[in-house]
Design a protein around this motif. Structure first.
Motif, short mmCIF file in Angstrom:
data_model
loop_
_atom_site.label_atom_id
_atom_site.label_comp_id
_atom_site.label_asym_id
_atom_site.label_seq_id
_atom_site.Cartn_x
_atom_site.Cartn_y
_atom_site.Cartn_z
N SER A 188 8.19 36.44 -23.38
CA SER A 188 9.03 35.39 -23.98
C SER A 188 10.51 35.75 -23.86
CB SER A 188 8.65 35.21 -25.46
OG SER A 188 9.61 34.44 -26.13
N THR A 245 12.96 34.32 -25.43
CA THR A 245 13.55 34.29 -26.76
C THR A 245 13.47 35.66 -27.43
OG1 THR A 245 12.78 32.01 -26.97
CG2 THR A 245 13.52 33.08 -28.98
N VAL A 300 10.34 33.02 -33.31
CA VAL A 300 9.37 33.05 -32.21
C VAL A 300 8.01 32.54 -32.68
CG1 VAL A 300 8.10 34.57 -30.65
CG2 VAL A 300 10.55 34.91 -30.99
N GLU A 339 8.38 28.79 -33.53
CA GLU A 339 9.01 27.98 -32.48
C GLU A 339 10.19 27.19 -33.05
OE1 GLU A 339 6.02 25.68 -30.53
OE2 GLU A 339 4.99 27.44 -29.73
#
Length: 431
Positions: A58, A60, A166, A169
């Motif tokens: 990810s 992020t 995370v 979201e």
């Protein structure tokens, strides 16, 4: 097999694995595997590989190791000493005097650390010996430090906000901005408590060493310039829209390296120690997140979150009652697990329920962070209590009792945020 029996079996599996000493990340993966193998037709191995890869890759999540590294670099500088010199002249006139350096210093360091434990250790290393030498009551020194250092989780950049963002979201930049006003409000409540105590017990507060002129105070304030510039670089780039949270984390690392070099505390050994410390901590968190992502997927295939959300919806709980129930649940959970584990263990089940109740996820993120802050100073697994015990050699129960007033101030903060949700949502709405 009904949902209650499945849930019971998985909970028993979870506590058996945790109780046997298995790492939390591997425990989550094991429980997810059991759930998928026994109660789902989807091949568990295939699902695990795809989920763990997706979690680990990810973009992020890139902000997380960078902010951890920034905190590790700053931990090895003389930043706390500089902050004390810059703050002390200004708080001498307040009731409670230098006890406020714990609050203000923790608030400032929280804005460049992101870690509650790092804030507690860094500020405590400097203020505990100094305030003890000047004759301040030990329980007030330890209590104010334990309470205020939890701001490392709330005032951006915050490691736990990244984890929540995370998992849920939710925009990490909006979470960071949303934490500013509640963080400052909580710091004001902590300082207010010290003022009230000092007014009621004036004899317990040591006399001031002497007063400085306004120009002398300004000259001492120059020691705050490096940390103010670093905070401005990190938070300012996010709030202005110049950088994402990940890019701002990179700005923070570069700024921390420059600050460390300017203080001549940057050498090969400190650089290596900071990098290895950040790597160890991030690897632990990444393993937990990967296991939690697999557990969330498994719960989705089994259908437990949907059924739980339907059950809670059928109770027709008002949002206020639901939040009270969740706060009690997380405080209880915080007696046994650290904050990151609490969030990743429960988000897959809790988020559908919260969304069904119509609660804003950014607001809920700040709510969760404050509740996790409360767990940092509740025994037996209050991380800040362990840090304070290591620095003071006091009994854990004594430290928990000293921190108890700040626990109740956090309860008050949650009530204020519920009554005035704009305290959280106003700044993110302007981004």
């Amino acid at each position: 097999m009904n949902d209650l029996l499945i849930t019971g079996l998985l909970i028993v599996s979870l506590f058996l694995l945790l109780g046997s000493g298995v790492w939390i990340g591997l425990t989550l993966t094991g429980v997810a595997w059991i759930g998928m193998e026994l109660f789902s037709s989807r091949p568990a191995g295939d699902a695990m590989a795809l989920t763990i890869w997706g979690s680990a890759s990810s973009w992020t999540l890139t902000a997380l190791p960078l902010f951890i590294w920034m905190g590790e670099i700053l931990f090895r500088t003389r930043l706390s000493e500089s902050m004390f010199r810059g703050l002390a002249p200004w708080v001498n006139a307040l009731p409670g005097r230098l006890l406020h350096t714990n609050i203000i210093g923790s608030t400032i360091f929280a804005a460049v650390s992101g870690s509650s434990a790092a804030t507690c250790a860094t500020i405590g290393k400097m203020t505990i010996p100094e305030l003890t030498r000047r004759g301040y009551p030990p329980e007030k020194i330890v209590g104010s430090l334990g309470g205020a250092s939890t701001l490392g989780l709330l005032i951006p950049p915050s490691i736990i906000m990244i984890v929540y963002g995370v998992a849920a979201e939710v925009s990490i930049a909006k979470l960071f901005v949303a934490g500013v006003i509640p963080g400052l409000m909580l710091a004001a409540l902590f300082s207010g408590a010290i003022v009230v105590w000092a007014l009621l017990n004036p004899q317990a507060v040591p006399q001031s060493d002497g007063s400085l002129s306004f120009m002398d105070k300004l000259r001492e304030s120059r020691h705050l310039i490096p940390v103010v510039l670093l905070i401005g670089g990190v938070i300012g780039t996010i709030y202005s829209g110049i950088a994402t949270a990940t890019e701002a984390a990179a700005v923070g690392v570069v700024g921390a390296l420059i600050l460390s070099a300017s203080q001549r505390s940057l050498n090969w050994q400190s650089f290596r120690d900071a990098l290895l410390g950040a790597t160890r901590l991030y690897c632990m968190i990444a393993l937990i997140l990967a296991g939690a992502a697999f557990l969330t997927l498994a719960m989705g295939y089994i259908g437990l979150p949907r059924h739980l959300a339907e059950f809670v919806a059928s109770l027709n709980l008002s949002p206020g009652v639901l939040l009270i129930a969740l706060a009690l649940f997380y405080i209880l959970l915080g007696c046994f697990l650290d904050g990151i584990s609490m969030i990743v263990l429960t988000m897959g089940v809790v988020l559908p329920t919260v969304q069904a109740a119509g609660i804003d996820l950014v607001w809920f993120g700040i709510f969760i962070v404050i509740v996790v802050e409360m767990a940092q100073i509740t025994p037996p697994v209050g991380f800040n209590l362990f840090v304070l015990q290591g620095m003071t050699r006091r009994d854990i129960d004594w430290i928990a009792k000293a921190c108890l007033p700040y626990f109740f101030l956090m309860v008050l903060a949650i009530a204020l945020l519920y009554w005035f949700p704009a305290l959280v949502t106003w700044l993110p709405s302007r981004m």
